[in-house]
Design a protein around this motif. Structure first.
Motif, mmCIF file in Angstrom:
data_model
loop_
_atom_site.group_PDB
_atom_site.id
_atom_site.type_symbol
_atom_site.label_atom_id
_atom_site.label_comp_id
_atom_site.label_asym_id
_atom_site.label_seq_id
_atom_site.Cartn_x
_atom_site.Cartn_y
_atom_site.Cartn_z
ATOM 1 N N GLY A 154 0.824 -1.200 0.000
ATOM 2 C CA GLY A 154 0.000 0.000 0.000
ATOM 3 C C GLY A 154 0.860 1.253 0.000
ATOM 4 O O GLY A 154 1.970 1.260 0.516
ATOM 5 N N TRP A 155 0.319 2.295 -0.581
ATOM 6 C CA TRP A 155 0.951 3.605 -0.552
ATOM 7 C C TRP A 155 0.021 4.581 0.171
ATOM 8 O O TRP A 155 -1.176 4.630 -0.115
ATOM 9 N N PHE A 156 0.609 5.328 1.082
ATOM 10 C CA PHE A 156 -0.119 6.342 1.837
ATOM 11 C C PHE A 156 0.684 7.644 1.764
ATOM 12 O O PHE A 156 1.866 7.635 1.426
ATOM 13 N N ARG A 157 0.030 8.740 2.085
ATOM 14 C CA ARG A 157 0.743 10.002 2.128
ATOM 15 C C ARG A 157 0.223 10.841 3.289
ATOM 16 O O ARG A 157 -0.907 10.674 3.730
ATOM 17 N N GLN A 158 1.092 11.735 3.745
ATOM 18 C CA GLN A 158 0.712 12.612 4.842
ATOM 19 C C GLN A 158 1.249 14.001 4.561
ATOM 20 O O GLN A 158 2.473 14.201 4.492
ATOM 21 N N ALA A 159 0.331 14.928 4.409
ATOM 22 C CA ALA A 159 0.688 16.322 4.218
ATOM 23 C C ALA A 159 0.813 16.995 5.578
ATOM 24 O O ALA A 159 0.267 16.491 6.573
ATOM 25 N N PRO A 160 1.501 18.120 5.659
ATOM 26 C CA PRO A 160 1.651 18.818 6.946
ATOM 27 C C PRO A 160 0.309 19.118 7.582
ATOM 28 O O PRO A 160 -0.617 19.589 6.916
ATOM 29 N N GLU A 161 0.203 18.804 8.857
ATOM 30 C CA GLU A 161 -0.993 19.076 9.657
ATOM 31 C C GLU A 161 -2.221 18.325 9.162
ATOM 32 O O GLU A 161 -3.355 18.714 9.481
ATOM 33 N N LYS A 162 -2.015 17.273 8.415
ATOM 34 C CA LYS A 162 -3.127 16.441 7.961
ATOM 35 C C LYS A 162 -2.897 15.002 8.361
ATOM 36 O O LYS A 162 -1.764 14.588 8.631
ATOM 37 N N GLU A 163 -3.965 14.239 8.382
ATOM 38 C CA GLU A 163 -3.845 12.840 8.715
ATOM 39 C C GLU A 163 -3.287 12.055 7.519
ATOM 40 O O GLU A 163 -3.416 12.475 6.368
ATOM 41 N N ARG A 164 -2.697 10.920 7.834
ATOM 42 C CA ARG A 164 -2.207 10.052 6.769
ATOM 43 C C ARG A 164 -3.387 9.552 5.953
ATOM 44 O O ARG A 164 -4.401 9.141 6.508
#
Length: 124
Positions: A34-44
């Protein structure tokens, strides 16, 4: 299994990047990646996955038509090809893996193994 994500960087909007997720250990073909991402101040958030027993990727709606996932089990590596990148794609991208997994593919908690993350920055 240990995972190492790479390939991130700085790219202009509309550009492309290919992320790699290299796995150590044996039996990589039995792992859903799986691929996930997390932006600043946001949830994964879930980006997409490629199952151990099916080669067609599952992608979240915001990236459909722009991203795709593939794998080369002989190289113990999975890939996230990202085209037509947008500034909102800016995030740290993580790859993850779970053996013989075909469950709730977008739930991060079900993935046992995680890479260290690679930063993707898209400038406007």
């Amino acid at each position: 299994v240990q995972l190492q994500a790479s390939g991130g960087g700085l790219v202009q909007a509309g550009g492309s990047l290919r992320l790699s997720c290299a796995a150590s250990g044996r039996s990589f073909s039995t792992y859903t990646v799986g691929w996930f991402r997390q932006a600043p101040e946001k949830e994964r958030e879930f980006v997409g996955t490629i199952r151990w027993n099916l080669r067609s990727p599952v992608l979240t709606d915001p990236v459909k038509g722009r991203f795709t996932i593939s794998r080369d089990d002989a190289k113990n590596t999975a890939y996230l090809q990202m085209n037509n990148l947008k500034p909102e794609d800016t995030a740290v991208y993580y790859c993850s893996a779970a053996q013989y997994y075909s469950g709730n593919l977008n739930y991060a908690g079900d993935y046992e193994y995680w890479g260290q993350g690679t930063q993707v920055t898209v400038s406007s």
